[in-house]
Motif scaffolding. Sequence first.
Motif, PDB file in Angstrom:
ATOM      1  N   ILE A 278      51.531  52.941  34.288  1.00 52.19           N
ATOM      2  CA  ILE A 278      50.580  52.860  33.046  1.00 52.19           C
ATOM      3  C   ILE A 278      50.058  51.329  32.863  1.00 52.19           C
ATOM      4  O   ILE A 278      48.768  51.354  32.938  1.00 52.19           O
ATOM      5  CB  ILE A 278      51.384  53.489  31.837  1.00 52.19           C
ATOM      6  CG1 ILE A 278      51.522  55.097  32.120  1.00 52.19           C
ATOM      7  CG2 ILE A 278      50.147  53.554  30.780  1.00 52.19           C
ATOM      8  CD1 ILE A 278      52.315  55.551  30.826  1.00 52.19           C
ATOM      9  N   MET A 279      50.885  50.543  33.106  1.00 52.43           N
ATOM     10  CA  MET A 279      50.543  49.188  32.838  1.00 52.43           C
ATOM     11  C   MET A 279      49.403  48.823  34.042  1.00 52.43           C
ATOM     12  O   MET A 279      48.213  48.088  33.767  1.00 52.43           O
ATOM     13  CB  MET A 279      51.578  48.054  32.626  1.00 52.43           C
ATOM     14  CG  MET A 279      50.964  46.725  32.613  1.00 52.43           C
ATOM     15  SD  MET A 279      52.300  45.618  32.495  1.00 52.43           S
ATOM     16  CE  MET A 279      52.733  45.502  30.883  1.00 52.43           C
ATOM     17  N   ALA A 280      49.849  49.150  35.212  1.00 49.54           N
ATOM     18  CA  ALA A 280      49.071  48.763  36.464  1.00 49.54           C
ATOM     19  C   ALA A 280      47.828  49.475  36.115  1.00 49.54           C
ATOM     20  O   ALA A 280      46.631  48.887  36.644  1.00 49.54           O
ATOM     21  CB  ALA A 280      49.783  49.221  37.793  1.00 49.54           C
ATOM     22  N   ALA A 281      47.687  50.727  35.827  1.00 52.17           N
ATOM     23  CA  ALA A 281      46.697  51.470  35.795  1.00 52.17           C
ATOM     24  C   ALA A 281      45.539  50.937  34.548  1.00 52.17           C
ATOM     25  O   ALA A 281      44.238  50.701  34.713  1.00 52.17           O
ATOM     26  CB  ALA A 281      46.710  53.182  35.442  1.00 52.17           C
ATOM     27  N   THR A 282      46.155  50.595  33.530  1.00 55.86           N
ATOM     28  CA  THR A 282      45.480  50.070  32.487  1.00 55.86           C
ATOM     29  C   THR A 282      44.872  48.495  32.879  1.00 55.86           C
ATOM     30  O   THR A 282      43.463  48.546  32.581  1.00 55.86           O
ATOM     31  CB  THR A 282      46.322  49.656  31.240  1.00 55.86           C
ATOM     32  OG1 THR A 282      47.082  50.844  30.736  1.00 55.86           O
ATOM     33  CG2 THR A 282      45.539  49.042  30.144  1.00 55.86           C
ATOM     34  N   PHE A 283      45.773  47.830  33.579  1.00 59.43           N
ATOM     35  CA  PHE A 283      45.035  46.488  34.088  1.00 59.43           C
ATOM     36  C   PHE A 283      43.941  46.792  35.118  1.00 59.43           C
ATOM     37  O   PHE A 283      43.064  46.038  35.127  1.00 59.43           O
ATOM     38  CB  PHE A 283      46.228  45.713  34.703  1.00 59.43           C
ATOM     39  CG  PHE A 283      46.756  44.974  33.864  1.00 59.43           C
ATOM     40  CD1 PHE A 283      47.239  45.426  32.446  1.00 59.43           C
ATOM     41  CD2 PHE A 283      47.169  43.650  34.069  1.00 59.43           C
ATOM     42  CE1 PHE A 283      47.862  44.686  31.638  1.00 59.43           C
ATOM     43  CE2 PHE A 283      47.921  42.739  33.107  1.00 59.43           C
ATOM     44  CZ  PHE A 283      48.270  43.376  31.951  1.00 59.43           C
ATOM     45  N   ALA A 284      43.998  47.898  35.791  1.00 58.57           N
ATOM     46  CA  ALA A 284      42.759  48.139  36.877  1.00 58.57           C
ATOM     47  C   ALA A 284      41.636  48.819  36.178  1.00 58.57           C
ATOM     48  O   ALA A 284      40.575  47.947  36.524  1.00 58.57           O
ATOM     49  CB  ALA A 284      43.366  49.249  37.845  1.00 58.57           C
TER      50      ALA A 284
END
Length: 180
Positions: free
Chosen positions: A121-127
């Motif tokens: 979720i963090m990686a997707a949010t950063f993307a």
Amino acid sequence: MLNAHSVGGHLAHLALVGWATFGPVLYAALLVGGWWTARRRRAAAMAAAIWAPLGVIAAVLVNQPLEEMPTVRLPVPHEATAHTAELPAPSDHVAVAAATAVGLVLVHRRLGLVAAGAALIMAATFAVGGVPLKDIAGGAVVGTTVTLIGYVLFEGPVRRLVARARRTRLRPITGPGKAS
């Protein structure tokens, strides 16, 4: 791509700031949960629980110099087109998330899956927030690699220290555990 003037851009920015601010608190809570569950398990699980936060710290220490590396300029012949190659600046936040998830998988599979979900979720949010994918992937690779290599190197000595500590006054911290 979302921009700051659209409603979606504002929400993506808020999500990015939220993860950057409160993500480390969530991962710290998960690491404490890993330590708590490992107290009743074998010394190897407690060794993994002890290594997990150390792996996170090691991942950040390895990631910092990589993140600060300057842009590389490639030498080219006089007539050729000159391009610069930017090295990825691996994300510290994603490195912490990946290191936490991998460390907790070593402690307890379900807790590790929760941490892995939070890391995704963090990686997707950063993307969505505009962080380059190469920086996100670089952070994940650094966090995962450092944690696994460190665990392979230090699991034996830490496991023996845990087994020894369970026979001393440190037993409340290391837990009663099971026979190693």
